[in-house]
Design an enzyme around this catalytic site. Structure first.
Site: not given
Length: 398
Positions: A48, A70, A103, A106, A108, A343, A361-362
Site C-alpha cells: 500500500d 499484493k 475487488k 460489476d 460482466g 487484526y 500490510g502495516r
C-alpha cells in the site's frame, strides 16, 4: 463418510507440497502451493504505497520472504509501463506472484474492460485478482473469458522476415558503389507506368541505359504466426537427492537444495486465476454466512479458474476441496485501528482458522524502510511456524 470437520482437518494436515500434487488444481494454484513449499513462506505483503519507486523498492526488500505481493495499482500516482516492467522483473527474479487487489464487482462487460484495458490493463501483469460475488456468478465467467483471451494472445507471436535478393554485380556495371542506387521491382507499379501517357512520363534517369542490363533487387516479406503453450515446467522433485560435499553443513546443503528446486520451478508462468472475496476482516461488514456459502458453491463449479478465497478461515469443507485461503488483517499482536480493521495473529489465522497465506500490510510497511526486510522475515517465520504447528496437530488427528 467423514464429517465436514474431518474433511477440513484432512486437507489442513497436508503440506503445501502434498496439496500441489492433488488433482483438479488450476496451474497457478499448483505453482503457488509448490512455491510456498519450496520457499518456505506463506507470507503475502500488501504493498500500500503511492509511487513506482516505493513499490519497486518494497518488492526488492521483501521479495525473498514472500510468496505473493499484493498491489493496489490505482493508488500508485505514477503507474506506467515502467511500473509493470519493474514488477515483472523482480517477481521473476525473487520468485513471487503478483496479486492485484482490485475487488471487481460489476456487470460482466464492464469488469472485462476494467480487467483488460485502460492505463492499468491488469490482466497483462497480475497473476491473481479478486472479485466479490454480489453482482452474480457471471463475475467469474466474464473474468475467466477475458483471462483466456489474454493467455491466448500471449501465447501467439507474430514475426515478419524481410529479405532482398542481391543486386547484379557492381563489377559488371562498371561503376563503383557510390554511383549505384538500390531499386525494387513491383509488378503493380510497372503496369501503372506502362499505362501513362508519354506527355506526362517522367524524364529518363541518368545512366538508365546502363541499368537495363542489370538485375534489380527483389524484396520479399514473409509473416509467420506461431503459437506456444506455456506450462509450469519442469516440475521439481520436492525432495531431490544431491551429492553432498564432505565439508558442507546440513544448513548449506538445505540451502543448495532449495536453490536448485526453485531454479527448476522457474518463474511464475503466464496464467491467470481468481480469488473470491468471501469474508472480510473489517468490523460490521455485510458479507453474511449465506453469501460466503454461495462463494464456495460457485468456486467449486469453476475450479479451473477460481484458486481460492479472501477469507478469515479455511473454506475447504467437502472432500475434494483444495482452495487456497488468503487472510488479510494480520499482525503479530491482535487489535484494531480507527477505521474498523481488526487484526489477528499468524497463530490465530493459520494454526487455528486454517488459512494458507497471511496478508500483512502495516505490520511491515510501518517499520522504517531500512528495517522492512527484517520485519518481513519476522512475519515469514511466524506464519511458517503457525503452519507447521497446524500440520503437527492435523497428523495427530489422523
Amino acid at each position: 463418510m467423514p464429517s465436514i470437520s474431518q474433511q477440513r482437518h484432512h486437507t489442513l494436515s497436508l503440506t503445501y507440497g502434498e496439496r500441489s500434487d492433488q488433482p483438479n488444481l488450476p496451474p497457478l494454484a499448483t505453482y503457488l502451493l509448490r512455491l510456498m513449499h519450496l520457499k518456505k513462506t506463506n507470507l503475502c505483503v500488501s504493498a500500500d504505497v503511492n509511487t513506482t519507486t516505493e513499490l519497486l523498492r518494497l518488492a526488492e526488500d521483501v521479495g525473498d520472504h514472500i510468496c505473493v505481493l499484493k498491489t493496489h495499482a490505482d493508488i500508485i500516482d505514477d503507474f506506467s509501463d515502467k511500473t509493470i516492467r519493474g514488477l515483472n522483473e523482480i517477481s521473476k527474479r525473487r520468485k513471487f506472484l503478483i496479486f492485484e487487489d482490485r475487488k471487481f464487482g460489476d456487470i460482466g462487460n464492464t469488469l472485462q474492460q476494467q480487467y483488460t484495458r485502460g492505463p492499468l490493463a491488469i490482466v497483462k501483469w497480475a497473476s491473481l485478482v479478486n472479485a466479490a460475488l454480489f453482482p452474480g456468478p457471471a463475475v467469474i465467467t466474464a473474468l475467466a473469458e477475458a483471462a483466456q483471451k489474454a493467455i491466448a494472445s500471449h501465447n501467439t507471436s507474430v514475426s515478419t522476415d524481410i529479405s532482398a535478393s542481391p543486386a547484379a554485380s557492381l563489377v559488371d556495371s562498371g561503376r563503383d558503389d557510390e554511383s549505384v542506387e538500390a531499386t525494387t521491382s513491383d509488378d503493380d507499379d510497372d503496369d501503372d507506368d506502362e499505362g501513362e501517357d508519354s506527355d506526362t512520363a517522367a524524364p529518363p534517369e541518368p545512366h538508365a541505359e546502363e541499368r537495363k542490363g542489370r538485375k534489380q533487387s527483389v524484396v520479399s516479406v514473409s509473416t509467420t504466426i506461431s503459437t506456444k503453450t506455456e506450462a509450469i515446467s519442469p516440475q521439481p522433485a520436492l525432495r531431490p537427492t544431491l551429492s553432498r560435499d564432505s565439508t558442507q553443513s546440513e544448513e548449506d546443503e538445505e540451502e543448495e537444495q532449495t536453490a536448485q528446486q526453485l531454479a527448476e520451478l522457474g518463474p511464475p508462468p503466464f496464467y491467470r486465476s481468481l480469488l473470491l472475496l468471501a469474508q472480510m476482516s473489517s468490523a460490521g461488514n455485510l458479507l453474511t454466512p449465506e453469501y460466503t456459502a454461495a462463494c464456495v458453491q460457485h468456486a467449486r463449479r469453476h475450479r479451473d479458474f477460481v484458486v481460492g478465497f479472501i477469507a478469515q478461515q479455511s473454506l475447504n469443507r467437502d472432500a475434494g476441496d483444495n482452495f487456497i485461503t488468503m487472510t488479510p488483517g494480520v499482525q503479530l499482536t491482535p487489535g484494531g485501528d480507527a477505521h474498523g480493521q481488526q487484526y489477528n495473529t499468524p497463530q490465530r489465522v493459520v494454526a487455528e482458522a486454517g488459512a494458507d497465506v497471511i496478508i500483512v500490510g502495516r505490520g511491515i510497511l510501518g517499520a522504517p524502510v531500512a528495517e522492512r526486510k527484517m520485519a518481513a522475515l519476522r512475519y515469514r517465520q511466524a506464519g511458517w511456524n503457525a503452519y507447521q504447528q497446524r500440520l503437527r496437530a492435523g497428523r495427530q488427528r489422523r
